[in-house]
Scaffold this motif. Sequence first.
Motif, short mmCIF file in Angstrom:
data_model
loop_
_atom_site.label_atom_id
_atom_site.label_comp_id
_atom_site.label_asym_id
_atom_site.label_seq_id
_atom_site.Cartn_x
_atom_site.Cartn_y
_atom_site.Cartn_z
N ILE A 1 -42.63 -6.31 -11.62
CA ILE A 1 -41.55 -5.38 -11.27
C ILE A 1 -41.77 -4.03 -11.92
CG2 ILE A 1 -39.07 -4.94 -11.52
CD1 ILE A 1 -38.66 -7.99 -11.32
N ILE B 1 -44.46 -2.18 -10.10
CA ILE B 1 -43.97 -1.67 -8.82
C ILE B 1 -43.16 -0.39 -9.05
CG2 ILE B 1 -42.37 -2.14 -6.92
CD1 ILE B 1 -43.23 -5.07 -7.05
N ARG B 2 -42.35 -0.39 -10.12
CA ARG B 2 -41.57 0.81 -10.44
C ARG B 2 -42.49 2.00 -10.70
NH1 ARG B 2 -38.25 -2.64 -13.99
NH2 ARG B 2 -36.27 -3.11 -12.93
N GLN C 1 -43.87 3.17 -7.51
CA GLN C 1 -42.81 3.87 -6.77
C GLN C 1 -42.66 5.30 -7.26
OE1 GLN C 1 -39.61 0.98 -7.36
NE2 GLN C 1 -39.44 0.73 -5.14
N GLN D 1 -41.24 -5.07 -1.97
CA GLN D 1 -41.96 -5.90 -2.95
C GLN D 1 -41.14 -6.04 -4.24
OE1 GLN D 1 -46.61 -5.76 -2.75
NE2 GLN D 1 -45.88 -3.67 -2.64
N LYS D 2 -40.53 -4.94 -4.67
CA LYS D 2 -39.72 -4.97 -5.88
C LYS D 2 -38.52 -5.90 -5.69
CE LYS D 2 -37.12 -1.86 -8.93
NZ LYS D 2 -35.76 -2.25 -8.53
N LYS D 3 -37.90 -5.79 -4.51
CA LYS D 3 -36.75 -6.63 -4.22
C LYS D 3 -37.15 -8.10 -4.20
CE LYS D 3 -32.91 -6.92 -0.93
NZ LYS D 3 -32.36 -6.36 0.34
N GLU E 1 -37.80 -9.30 -7.73
CA GLU E 1 -36.54 -9.53 -8.43
C GLU E 1 -35.91 -10.85 -7.99
OE1 GLU E 1 -34.49 -5.97 -7.39
OE2 GLU E 1 -35.25 -4.83 -9.11
#
Length: 403
Positions: A31, A34-35, A38, A238-240, A243
């Motif tokens: 995560i 990914i952040r 982003q 992907q982040k969702k 999570e």
Amino acid sequence: MGRKMILSILSFMLVVGISLDVSANAIEDKIDNIREEQKTVSGEKDDATQELNKLQKSEQSLKQQIEQLDVKIGETIDNVHSKEEDVKKTENEVKELKKEISVLEEKIQKRDEVIKNRLIALQENGGSISFMSVILGANSIGDFLMRMSAVNTLVKADQDIMGQQQSDQQELKETKVQVEKKLAQIEDSLQQLKILQSTLESQQSEKNEALEELEKQSKEVREKILSLEEQEKVLAAQKKAAERELAAWKAAQAAAGESTSPGAYPTVTSGDFMRPAVGPVTSEFGSRWGTTHYGIDIGSGGQLGKPIVASAEGTVISSYLSPSYGNVVFISHNIRGRVYTTVYAHMQSRGVSEGQRVSKGQYIGTMGSTGYSTGVHLHFEIHEGLWNNSKSNAVNPRKYVNF
């Protein structure tokens, strides 16, 4: 993709590769990465948007210049038309003058005949002596004066005729010269206006070429923004999904009464990945048509609707219609602590949605030929880590699947 993003992904792969068991830390690292990606994509998008705004301002300024040129060209064309009307008007005046000249020339010719006859008569009668005979033949003073007046009248008439002849001839000559000069001046002005019009049209052509180039650049920037927006969409999905994986992991741990049990997720029994569809391999991973083919194509024998299944257990990152991939499904997998992403492209239909958990071998859609596709097939990709637009994490699916 920027250097920072690549280093971030490589670091992430090293971290998750150390552990052989699924853990909350591995998912949380995913995560975090990914952040970071982003942020990088968002920054690139902001830069591209600023560049597009600058290009649009330049484009607007250039359009205004062209509009001004159009006005000037219109004025020039009006002037040309006005001059052409002047030329036509002058030509009509010349025609009328020529008619008058013809009438005058006819009068002059008739005068010439009169003068010629007068000269002949004078010659035959002795010229001025005949006038003397007329005068001297008077019978009285009154008759003499009357004859003298008649002679003077005849002489004056002859002089008037000659004077009128010379005056008319001179007037005609001067009129012709003036008309010809005026026509020459107008023709010269008309030629200059045509040259000016040609110059302005040339300038407009140059501006149009510049505008086309500017619009081309704007198009490239817009396409870049669209690509970045698609990356943002996939990354967000992907982040969702990650999570949700973390939430599912914690729920599974809580249900099992353990918070750190390494065997909380089901074990994949017959290999990490399986064949996603039945059919021959029609195109391999690697170089193709001067570019790189980042997956394997599985043919369908021209049949639509062949089933496609998840190659491994995971979470659907995204399920949507892409301009290039067509109907596509992205699935995120966490297999013994390692992160993978599989891609199923050019599908006829999709049977799963974003955020859905799927098991290995579960139906996810059917084969098709949507997007940039020339025939019915499944384009299948495996990424060791996150998917990115440059596909730097893509590997040959044969590494994990026996086709």
